[in-house]
Every structure is written in structure tokens, then in C-alpha cells.
Design an enzyme around this catalytic site. Structure first.
Site, short mmCIF file in Angstrom:
data_model
loop_
_atom_site.label_atom_id
_atom_site.label_comp_id
_atom_site.label_asym_id
_atom_site.label_seq_id
_atom_site.Cartn_x
_atom_site.Cartn_y
_atom_site.Cartn_z
N PRO A 314 0.82 -1.22 0.00
CA PRO A 314 0.00 0.00 0.00
C PRO A 314 0.85 1.26 0.00
CG PRO A 314 0.15 -0.87 2.22
CD PRO A 314 0.89 -1.84 1.33
N ARG A 316 -0.82 4.83 -1.22
CA ARG A 316 -1.83 5.87 -1.01
C ARG A 316 -2.54 5.73 0.34
NH1 ARG A 316 -4.60 7.96 -5.46
NH2 ARG A 316 -3.90 6.12 -6.60
N CYS A 383 0.59 29.14 -15.17
CA CYS A 383 0.17 29.75 -16.43
C CYS A 383 -0.48 28.72 -17.32
CB CYS A 383 1.38 30.39 -17.10
SG CYS A 383 2.02 31.68 -16.05
N GLU A 384 -1.64 28.29 -16.92
CA GLU A 384 -2.35 27.28 -17.67
C GLU A 384 -3.79 27.25 -17.17
OE1 GLU A 384 -0.18 23.75 -18.38
OE2 GLU A 384 -1.96 22.50 -18.38
N TYR A 413 1.03 11.01 -3.73
CA TYR A 413 1.09 11.32 -5.17
C TYR A 413 0.83 12.79 -5.48
CZ TYR A 413 0.91 6.25 -5.44
OH TYR A 413 1.18 4.91 -5.27
N1 LLP Z 1 3.07 -1.44 -5.96
C1 LLP Z 1 3.34 -1.12 -7.24
C2 LLP Z 1 4.15 -2.04 -8.05
C3 LLP Z 1 2.86 0.08 -7.78
O1 LLP Z 1 3.14 0.36 -9.04
C4 LLP Z 1 2.12 0.95 -6.97
C5 LLP Z 1 1.62 2.20 -7.51
C6 LLP Z 1 1.87 0.58 -5.64
C7 LLP Z 1 2.35 -0.63 -5.17
C8 LLP Z 1 1.11 1.45 -4.69
O2 LLP Z 1 -0.18 1.71 -5.11
P1 LLP Z 1 -1.19 2.50 -4.14
O3 LLP Z 1 -1.44 1.60 -2.96
O4 LLP Z 1 -0.51 3.74 -3.70
O5 LLP Z 1 -2.36 2.77 -4.99
N2 LLP Z 1 -0.04 8.68 -9.49
C9 LLP Z 1 -1.27 7.94 -9.35
C10 LLP Z 1 -1.04 6.59 -8.73
C11 LLP Z 1 -0.02 5.76 -9.45
C12 LLP Z 1 0.25 4.45 -8.76
C13 LLP Z 1 1.48 3.82 -9.29
N3 LLP Z 1 1.82 2.57 -8.69
C14 LLP Z 1 -2.27 8.75 -8.54
O6 LLP Z 1 -1.96 9.87 -8.17
O7 LLP Z 1 -3.37 8.31 -8.33
#
Ligand code: LLP
Length: 456
Positions: A314, A316, A383-384, A413
Site C-alpha cells: 500500500p 496511497r 500559467c495554464e 502522489y
Molecule cells: N506497488 C506497485 C508495483 C505500484 O506500481 C504501486 C503504484 C503501488 C504498489 C502502490 O499503489 P497505491 O497503494 O498507492 O495505490 N499517481 C497515481 C497513482 C499511481 C500508482 C502507481 N503505482 C495517482 O496519483 O493516483
């Protein structure tokens, strides 16, 4: 710095009175558990009024509630006592964060030499780190081997020989294989990674995964400890994880049949969804853990396999709800029937609304307003025209320059995807805990930009 805290006794407007913290409900449900409402519209997180953070550290400031991060780590440890819980550093990483997750008994998932070196130099045990990446650079692989990373997750066939070649003749490296289980899940197209036709992993359906397994097993310097999948991000239902898990166990059984190898580990990735606005669904962690455990037991029993050690990653769900972004209003504009409230940050510290259409719930802090709410669009200073932080939100009708706006659920993120757009500079990160605020990451300054720009 500690400030005397006077809690209000009722929700909404009214004179502050009474004592004792009010349990956050409704619109406060997405804020850190430590959040308290003080007199005169002030709000404290981790015992520190956000106005005080703004005064001391300037704005925009990203406030990270240490207690919230730690308690989220503990919830994971409690829900998955028999599994490895690896914090996905890409959500947000700093040296303090490294220490908190380590102290709470989590491992770490990193995806670059940068994240890896930061974690290891901050004291994180390399053996408890997993390195990901769909395109690992020579530097990533060199750092992983030099620092002794616990597992490298192989994401493409060409990596197999590259990693093997980088190892000395008597060296061995534990690796896993990232598999695409063919499941579509996640909050937005850009963060769905469980199906073929996107850049991550090796396919279960076209034989790519099986072929890679055979090649890894043929490399004596590589020890294949298990399979990995990450089906997407911001997933709020348990079901896709169960389907993915069943398919992964199916592949483990086929690997046993084909090669006589029983893999001892299964990493199911992260992606656990959270609410960004009150009332939005959140993945039920306890249900996820219970049902994954049952599914793993049943699928393994059906396949006659020993139950592998489970891992989850995890990001996020650990960092997101622990962060609050604090901005100062710079301008208010009425145009085309809209009210735009412009703040001193924007898409350079939070590109998520522009990238994924994510909706946030900003609120006025630091003063009490009795003005009627009005539909407002909170925009940044870049600026967008697409630099919108929160479209069509209800804010008091008298919001004016100098006011403070706070955006909860800003811990994941945002800063990790922050940019140098317009040379505004990335905000400061301030930890709050038990009435104290301390600077974790200082604000980026013009001096920082000048130092990098050596062309003259
Ligand atoms: N493991 C792997 C291999 C991953 O690629 C990711 C996230 C995670 C774990 C963790 O995922 P989480 O539990 O945080 O969802 N920038 C995007 C999210 C991209 C996630 C990329 N990989 C956003 O702001 O929603």
C-alpha cells in the site's frame, strides 16, 4: 510549538465553547483522526493549528500527521499479521517517512535508485526493500545489487540477463516476476495496470510470464522467490484482488507442474483506494485481508500447493489521508458566471486533478465565516487554464485574498509528482505530532533552481 486548544462543542457555525475533542464525522471524516476544530474557525492537525504552520513555515505547506501515518501502518500490520506489508515509497518519501514505516514494522517498495538510496541512507534495512520498475536503468540495477536489496521484481524479459550479468560469479539475487493477471481495476485509465496492453509486467495470457519464469529458473545466479502483480490503483472493491489472487495461484501451480518448483512468495501489490471527499468509498482493509487470506488458502488447497507468504504494497492508503495541503488565497475573480479563488500553489504541487480528474474538498481555515456558501472553483497560480485544484466546490461567499484554504487527503502522489513548472518551487513538508510541528523538507527556492542551472 504548542498552542492552547479550545474545542467547539457543536458542528458548523457557532461560538466556540466547551472542552474535549470532537470526533470528526461527516465532512471531517476524511481528515486525519487527530483533527480538531478550534475557536474562530481554526483547525488543528496533530495538535498544531494549521494557521500556525502557515505562519511559521509559509505557504503552500504540506502538513503530514505522523500519528496518522503510524496508525495506518499499524492497521495494516494488524490486518495482515502473517504477511509482509511494504510501503510503496512512490506515494511519498522522505527520511522521516522511512523511519516511521520502519519503526512500525513495514517493508518498503521502491522504483528507482533515488528512492532506494534515500531509504537506505536513512537507515532502512535493504533486505526489506523490493525494487520495481518497468524500465530499470543500469544505475537502478547497480544500486540494487550494491546495496543488497531484498528482491528485484523483474518486469520484462530483457532484464533477466541484465541482472544476471551484473552479478559476480558467486553472487545470487532474489527476484520476483511481475505478472499481468488480466484484470481491469482502478480509479482511472492511467492507473490500471492489471490487463494486457499497458507497459507493466509479463502477460499471463500470451505465455510471456511462463516463458520468463523458465528463463529465470535457467539462471543460477537468480533465485526466483515468487510472483508479483499490481492490478491498479485507487481500487475500492475487494473482488478484483480475489480474482487476481486466484489466477496467480493458478500460475504458481503450473510452474510447479512444469518445473517442479514451488514458489514461496506471492506479492499482490497495492492499489487500496481511499476517499478524497466525504462519503466516497474506501477499500475495507479488514475485509480485504480476511478475504485474501481465505482465497489464498482455498486456491492453494485446490491446487495442492503450500500457501506462499503473502505481501501487499500500500502507498496511497498509508500516506494519503495523513497529509493536508495548506494554501493562501492570492486572488478572487468573478468571471463568466464563475467565481475563481486562486491560491499560491497549484498543478506544480498537485497535478492529480489535471491528470486524473480527481476531485478534492478544500475548506476555509483560520477564520470563521458566516457568509453563505457559494460555488467556487479553486485554481492554482500556474500559467495554464487547466491548473484547477477543485472545480465547483462550496466555499463561503466571502473568501478573499489572505485567507487560508486547506485540502485534506493530500499526502500521496502530490508532492511525489510535483514539478518545477513556472519555477514556483516545491512546497515545504511539515510533520505535526503531539502538538509539535517540525520541518521535514524545506521549501524549494530560487537558489535551488539557480544552483542546478549551470549553463550561464
Ligand atoms: N506497488 C506497485 C508495483 C505500484 O506500481 C504501486 C503504484 C503501488 C504498489 C502502490 O499503489 P497505491 O497503494 O498507492 O495505490 N499517481 C497515481 C497513482 C499511481 C500508482 C502507481 N503505482 C495517482 O496519483 O493516483
Amino acid at each position: 510549538m504548542t498552542t492552547a486548544v479550545l474545542h467547539e462543542s457543536g458542528a458548523g457555525a457557532g461560538a466556540g465553547s466547551g472542552t474535549g475533542a470532537e470526533a470528526p464525522t461527516g465532512e471531517w471524516s476524511i481528515w486525519p483522526a487527530s483533527t480538531t476544530r478550534l475557536a474562530h474557525g481554526a483547525v488543528a492537525v496533530g495538535g498544531v493549528p494549521l494557521t500556525e504552520v502557515a505562519d511559521r513555515f509559509d505557504t503552500p505547506a504540506y502538513v503530514l500527521d505522523e500519528g496518522e501515518v503510524r496508525s495506518r501502518c499499524r492497521s495494516y500490520r494488524a490486518a495482515f499479521p502473517e504477511a509482509d506489508v511494504l510501503y510503496a515509497a512512490k506515494a511519498f518519501l522522505s527520511r522521516a517517512m522511512v523511519r516511521w514505516v520502519q519503526e512500525e514494522g513495514l517493508g518498503l517498495d521502491v522504483c528507482s535508485a533515488g528512492e532506494l538510496e534515500l531509504a537506505v541512507t536513512a537507515g532502512f534495512p535493504p533486505g526489506q526493500i523490493v525494487l520495481h520498475g518497468n524500465a530499470k536503468s543500469p544505475r537502478d540495477i547497480e544500486a540494487a545489487l550494491r546495496l543488497g536489496v531484498g528482491r528485484i521484481v523483474i518486469d520484462s524479459a530483457s532484464e533477466i540477463a541484465r541482472i544476471a550479468a551484473a552479478l559476480g560469479p558467486r553472487e545470487r539475487q532474489k527476484v520476483m516476476l511481475r505478472v499481468v493477471p488480466g484484470i481491469s481495476a482502478g480509479g482511472h485509465d492511467k492507473i490500471r495496470t492489471g490487463t494486457d496492453g499497458q507497459k507493466f509486467g509479463l502477460s499471463l495470457t500470451d505465455g510471456g510470464a511462463q516463458h520468463a519464469v523458465a528463463r529465470i529458473l535457467g539462471q543460477p545466479q537468480l533465485e526466483l522467490t515468487g510472483l508479483h502483480c499490481h492490478i491498479g490503483s485507487q481500487i475500492t472493491e475487494v473482488k478484483p484482488y480475489l480474482v487476481a489472487l486466484r489466477r496467480m495461484v493458478g500460475l504458481m501451480a503450473r510452474i510447479r507442474d512444469a518445473h517442479g518448483v514451488v514458489l514461496p512468495e506471492l506479492d499482490m501489490g497495492g492499489g487500496h483506494g481511499i476517499g478524497y471527499r466525504p462519503g466516497e468509498p474506501t477499500l475495507d482493509l479488514t475485509a480485504l485481508a480476511r478475504r485474501m487470506r481465505a482465497e489464498l488458502r482455498d486456491s492453494c488447497a485446490a491446487a495442492g500447493l503450500a500457501v506462499p507468504r503473502l505481501a501487499v504494497e500500500p502507498g496511497r492508503a498509508v500516506a494519503g489521508p495523513a497529509g493536508v495541503a495548506v494554501y493562501r488565497v492570492l486572488a478572487v475573480k468573478h468571471t463568466g458566471g464563475c467565481v475563481f479563488v486562486a491560491v499560491d500553489g497549484g498543478m506544480s504541487d498537485n497535478p492529480r486533478p489535471a491528470l486524473y480528474g480527481v476531485r478534492y474538498a478544500p475548506r476555509l481555515i483560520g477564520r470563521r465565516s458566516t457568509a453563505a456558501p457559494r460555488t467556487t472553483t479553486v485554481v492554482g497560480r500556474h500559467c495554464e487554464a487547466g491548473d484547477i485544484l477543485a472545480a465547483d466546490v462550496e466555499l463561503p461567499g466571502d473568501v478573499h485574498p489572505g485567507d487560508l484554504l486547506a485540502v485534506p487527503v493530500s499526502g500521496a502522489y502530490q508532492l511525489s509528482m510535483a514539478s518545477g513548472y513556472n519555477l514556483v518551487g516545491r512546497p515545504a513538508v511539515v510533520a505535526v505530532h503531539e502538538g509539535r510541528a517540525r520541518l521535514l523538507v524545506r521549501r524549494e527556492t530560487l537558489e535551488d533552481f539557480r544552483n542546478r542551472d549551470i549553463g550561464g
